[in-house]
Design a protein around this motif. Structure first.
Motif, PDB file in Angstrom:
ATOM      1  N   UNK A 224       0.524  -1.407   0.098  1.00 36.37           N
ATOM      2  CA  UNK A 224       0.259  -0.043   0.245  1.00 36.37           C
ATOM      3  C   UNK A 224       1.103   1.368  -0.285  1.00 36.37           C
ATOM      4  N   UNK A 225       1.976   1.285  -0.334  1.00 38.19           N
ATOM      5  CA  UNK A 225       3.298   2.428   0.265  1.00 38.19           C
ATOM      6  C   UNK A 225       3.931   1.904  -1.062  1.00 38.19           C
ATOM      7  N   UNK A 226       3.212   2.416  -2.683  1.00 34.97           N
ATOM      8  CA  UNK A 226       4.066   2.593  -3.562  1.00 34.97           C
ATOM      9  C   UNK A 226       5.064   3.442  -3.398  1.00 34.97           C
ATOM     10  N   UNK A 227       5.939   3.784  -3.427  1.00 39.03           N
ATOM     11  CA  UNK A 227       7.244   5.390  -3.546  1.00 39.03           C
ATOM     12  C   UNK A 227       8.184   5.224  -4.590  1.00 39.03           C
ATOM     13  N   UNK A 228       7.139   4.540  -6.260  1.00 44.47           N
ATOM     14  CA  UNK A 228       7.930   4.805  -7.338  1.00 44.47           C
ATOM     15  C   UNK A 228       7.751   6.208  -7.326  1.00 44.47           C
ATOM     16  N   UNK A 229       6.360   6.624  -7.253  1.00 47.35           N
ATOM     17  CA  UNK A 229       6.286   8.082  -8.031  1.00 47.35           C
ATOM     18  C   UNK A 229       6.953   9.136  -7.309  1.00 47.35           C
ATOM     19  N   UNK A 230       7.492   9.326  -6.119  1.00 48.31           N
ATOM     20  CA  UNK A 230       8.153   9.931  -5.371  1.00 48.31           C
ATOM     21  C   UNK A 230       8.718  10.722  -6.174  1.00 48.31           C
ATOM     22  N   UNK A 231       9.344  12.069  -4.670  1.00 47.70           N
ATOM     23  CA  UNK A 231       9.644  13.364  -6.337  1.00 47.70           C
ATOM     24  C   UNK A 231      10.866  13.237  -6.789  1.00 47.70           C
ATOM     25  N   UNK A 232      11.698  12.225  -5.679  1.00 52.13           N
ATOM     26  CA  UNK A 232      13.172  11.279  -6.243  1.00 52.13           C
ATOM     27  C   UNK A 232      12.609  10.531  -7.024  1.00 52.13           C
ATOM     28  N   UNK A 233      12.154   9.790  -7.308  1.00 50.66           N
ATOM     29  CA  UNK A 233      11.826   9.024  -8.386  1.00 50.66           C
ATOM     30  C   UNK A 233      11.943  10.097  -9.781  1.00 50.66           C
ATOM     31  N   UNK A 234      11.497  11.696  -9.769  1.00 52.66           N
ATOM     32  CA  UNK A 234      11.108  11.917 -10.265  1.00 52.66           C
ATOM     33  C   UNK A 234      11.885  12.436 -11.120  1.00 52.66           C
ATOM     34  N   UNK A 235      13.183  12.906  -9.763  1.00 52.58           N
ATOM     35  CA  UNK A 235      14.653  13.494 -10.168  1.00 52.58           C
ATOM     36  C   UNK A 235      15.522  12.441 -11.088  1.00 52.58           C
ATOM     37  N   UNK A 236      15.325  10.706 -10.607  1.00 49.79           N
ATOM     38  CA  UNK A 236      15.783   9.908 -11.274  1.00 49.79           C
ATOM     39  C   UNK A 236      15.578   9.595 -12.863  1.00 49.79           C
ATOM     40  N   UNK A 237      13.955   9.825 -13.315  1.00 47.25           N
ATOM     41  CA  UNK A 237      13.657  10.040 -14.621  1.00 47.25           C
ATOM     42  C   UNK A 237      14.649  11.219 -15.488  1.00 47.25           C
ATOM     43  N   UNK A 238      14.417  12.249 -15.090  1.00 50.98           N
ATOM     44  CA  UNK A 238      14.547  13.035 -15.717  1.00 50.98           C
ATOM     45  C   UNK A 238      16.457  12.827 -15.368  1.00 50.98           C
ATOM     46  N   UNK A 239      17.125  11.754 -14.501  1.00 53.01           N
ATOM     47  CA  UNK A 239      18.335  12.374 -15.044  1.00 53.01           C
ATOM     48  C   UNK A 239      18.467  11.428 -15.429  1.00 53.01           C
ATOM     49  N   UNK A 240      17.837   9.841 -15.887  1.00 52.97           N
ATOM     50  CA  UNK A 240      17.710   8.602 -17.240  1.00 52.97           C
ATOM     51  C   UNK A 240      17.949   9.390 -18.235  1.00 52.97           C
ATOM     52  N   UNK A 241      17.457   9.837 -18.750  1.00 53.72           N
ATOM     53  CA  UNK A 241      16.530  10.624 -19.702  1.00 53.72           C
ATOM     54  C   UNK A 241      18.590  11.058 -20.583  1.00 53.72           C
ATOM     55  N   UNK A 242      18.775  11.998 -19.059  1.00 58.96           N
ATOM     56  CA  UNK A 242      19.816  12.773 -19.833  1.00 58.96           C
ATOM     57  C   UNK A 242      21.170  11.641 -19.989  1.00 58.96           C
ATOM     58  N   UNK A 243      21.247  10.924 -19.102  1.00 57.68           N
ATOM     59  CA  UNK A 243      22.565   9.466 -19.280  1.00 57.68           C
ATOM     60  C   UNK A 243      21.857   9.041 -20.653  1.00 57.68           C
ATOM     61  N   UNK A 244      21.131   8.765 -21.282  1.00 57.64           N
ATOM     62  CA  UNK A 244      20.241   7.473 -22.262  1.00 57.64           C
ATOM     63  C   UNK A 244      20.874   8.153 -23.652  1.00 57.64           C
ATOM     64  N   UNK A 245      20.615  10.198 -23.601  1.00 60.72           N
ATOM     65  CA  UNK A 245      20.436  11.271 -24.528  1.00 60.72           C
ATOM     66  C   UNK A 245      22.224  11.059 -24.548  1.00 60.72           C
ATOM     67  N   UNK A 246      23.272  10.985 -23.768  1.00 62.78           N
ATOM     68  CA  UNK A 246      24.751  11.045 -23.946  1.00 62.78           C
ATOM     69  C   UNK A 246      25.190   9.718 -23.947  1.00 62.78           C
ATOM     70  N   UNK A 247      24.130   9.430 -24.317  1.00 63.20           N
ATOM     71  CA  UNK A 247      24.591   7.323 -24.285  1.00 63.20           C
ATOM     72  C   UNK A 247      25.360   6.627 -23.366  1.00 63.20           C
ATOM     73  N   UNK A 248      25.112   7.149 -22.311  1.00 61.92           N
ATOM     74  CA  UNK A 248      25.786   6.374 -21.268  1.00 61.92           C
ATOM     75  C   UNK A 248      24.749   5.474 -21.125  1.00 61.92           C
ATOM     76  N   UNK A 249      23.927   5.314 -21.248  1.00 64.65           N
ATOM     77  CA  UNK A 249      22.991   3.978 -21.169  1.00 64.65           C
ATOM     78  C   UNK A 249      22.319   3.890 -22.290  1.00 64.65           C
TER      79      UNK A 249
END
Length: 419
Positions: A224-249
């Motif tokens: 009942x305590x899903x944490x995926x959508x917390x503020x940290x998750x949003x920061x992680x998503x933004x960071x993940x997109x940046x690393x993908x664009x840079x070709x690191x992932x």
């Protein structure tokens, strides 16, 4: 057992399908656990026989332990060698009919499914609970009760080619810089694949303060305590997109390619597990094992997989089963031999201490101590279904708004769990 995202997905999908099948066969008014027959608590007869399911890798060690147990107790042990990938399905199907084993080997993340279907029962470890690493007991616990005797841990860490990088990176950015400075083709390697790989991305996600689930008062995961959508998750998503664009992932890098490139000396760093150590050494790579560096500021805690043994809820030899697990399988001597067979850090503290003479094993174990058990609750099935696809969309840029895509994924998971 080689842990990859594919392994995780197939196991959880199988668990979900089997749960539905068993539910359909029941009355539908009560969960299977409520109708499980209580095993006999009387002392086992000396001519009793324990049936134990085990995979082929662990069978030789158990054969030796079983012989000692039989000589001491008079209780025979019938070892049945099974394909590890089929054990959960067969156990769920056979135990309710009384045809399953008394004991089975298994992975801790099966536990919620096994408990919900009433096919396993708690194990009384008493003071011996302190003989095991804390993370392994946490993994083998459900609703505040310990349901298995753990024997090994398995987790991701950072393999480092010491000829290309002479020290462990202190952060993700430090790793990328060191990788580029090494002159190798890839700053670091990690498997992603076309469907994403949240198992391998999880340490970075955790470094942004975003676990999958919160915990209940007993320390277990609370669906009942899903944490995926917390503020940290949003920061992680933004960071993940940046690393993908840079070709690191890169979604073109799957498990086989990542391993091949690292073993060819094309990167100083490889985020992977102990299952890839032997082949790297055979390729002549001089290795060190380091913690996975943080990207978000908090510790990059990986999932920890724990393997152990469960007792059937239908066993008629409960005392013998408990004796065999706690006083034989759970001991330093046997767990040391299991380590020698599988090269996974032992769950038993004393056995781990002895195995830690191998620096690589010690390092993997130290990373595990700071990791978190992979959720063993059935609701985790819904997470895998949406999680990796969302990450792949963000990495490739298919998702133009990474935060929205991440939050949509979290909502999909929440909706699936609530059904």
């Amino acid at each position: 057992m080689k842990v990859t995202r594919r392994t995780v997905l197939s196991a959880t999908a199988l668990a979900a399908a089997t749960t539905l099948a068993l539910t359909a066969c029941g009355s539908g008014s009560e969960p299977a656990a409520s109708s499980a027959a209580k095993p006999s608590s009387s002392a086992p007869a000396s001519d009793a026989t324990l049936s134990v399911w085990v995979d082929s890798n662990r069978a030789p060690v158990l054969k030796e332990a079983a012989a000692e147990f039989t000589a001491s107790s008079g209780v025979k042990v019938d070892l049945v060698i099974k394909d590890f990938g089929k054990i959960q399905e067969d156990f769920l199907r056979q135990v309710p009919s009384g045809k399953g084993p008394d004991i089975t080997i298994g992975a801790h993340d099966w536990l919620g499914n096994l408990v919900k279907n009433g096919v396993v029962q708690p194990v009384e470890l008493g003071d011996k609970v302190n003989d095991f690493q804390e993370v392994t007991i946490d993994a083998m616990s459900y609703d505040g009760k310990v349901y298995g005797v753990p024997y090994s841990t398995e987790n991701l860490a950072l393999l480092r080619n010491t000829e290309l990088a002479d020290k462990a990176p202190e952060s993700f950015d430090d790793m990328v810089k060191a990788g580029k400075d090494s002159g190798a083709k890839y700053p670091f390697l990690v498997q992603v694949g076309t469907e994403g790989d949240p198992f391998h991305m999880y340490p970075f996600q955790m470094s942004f303060g975003t676990p999958v689930f919160g915990q209940n008062a007993e320390g277990g995961y609370d669906p009942s305590k899903l944490e995926l959508g917390n503020a940290g998750g949003e920061k992680f998503a933004t960071w993940l997109a940046k690393q993908g664009k840079a070709g690191l992932f890169n979604t073109n890098i799957d498990a086989d390619i990542a391993k091949e490139k690292f073993n060819a000396g094309e990167s100083p760093f490889f985020i992977t597990g102990p299952w890839n150590v032997e082949d790297a050494q055979k390729a002549g790579i001089k290795l060190a094992v380091d913690p996975i560096p943080s990207a978000g500021g908090e510790p990059a805690a990986p999932f920890v997989g724990v393997q152990g043994f469960f007792v059937s809820s239908k066993t008629e030899n409960l005392l013998a089963a408990s004796e065999f697990l706690t006083n034989y399988i759970g001991t330093e001597a046997v767990q040391t031999k299991l380590y020698e067979a599988g090269k996974r850090p032992p769950a038993n503290k004393a056995a781990f201490e002895a195995a830690s003479q191998d620096e690589l094993v010690s390092s993997f174990g130290q990373v595990a101590a700071d990791g978190v058990p992979m959720p063993n609750i059935p609701e985790m099935n819904a997470v895998w279904e949406f999680w990796g696809v969302a990450e792949a969309d963000i990495i490739t840029g298919k998702a133009k708004d990474p935060v929205k895509r991440w939050n949509d994924m979290a909502k999909q998971v929440e909706s699936a769990i609530s059904k």
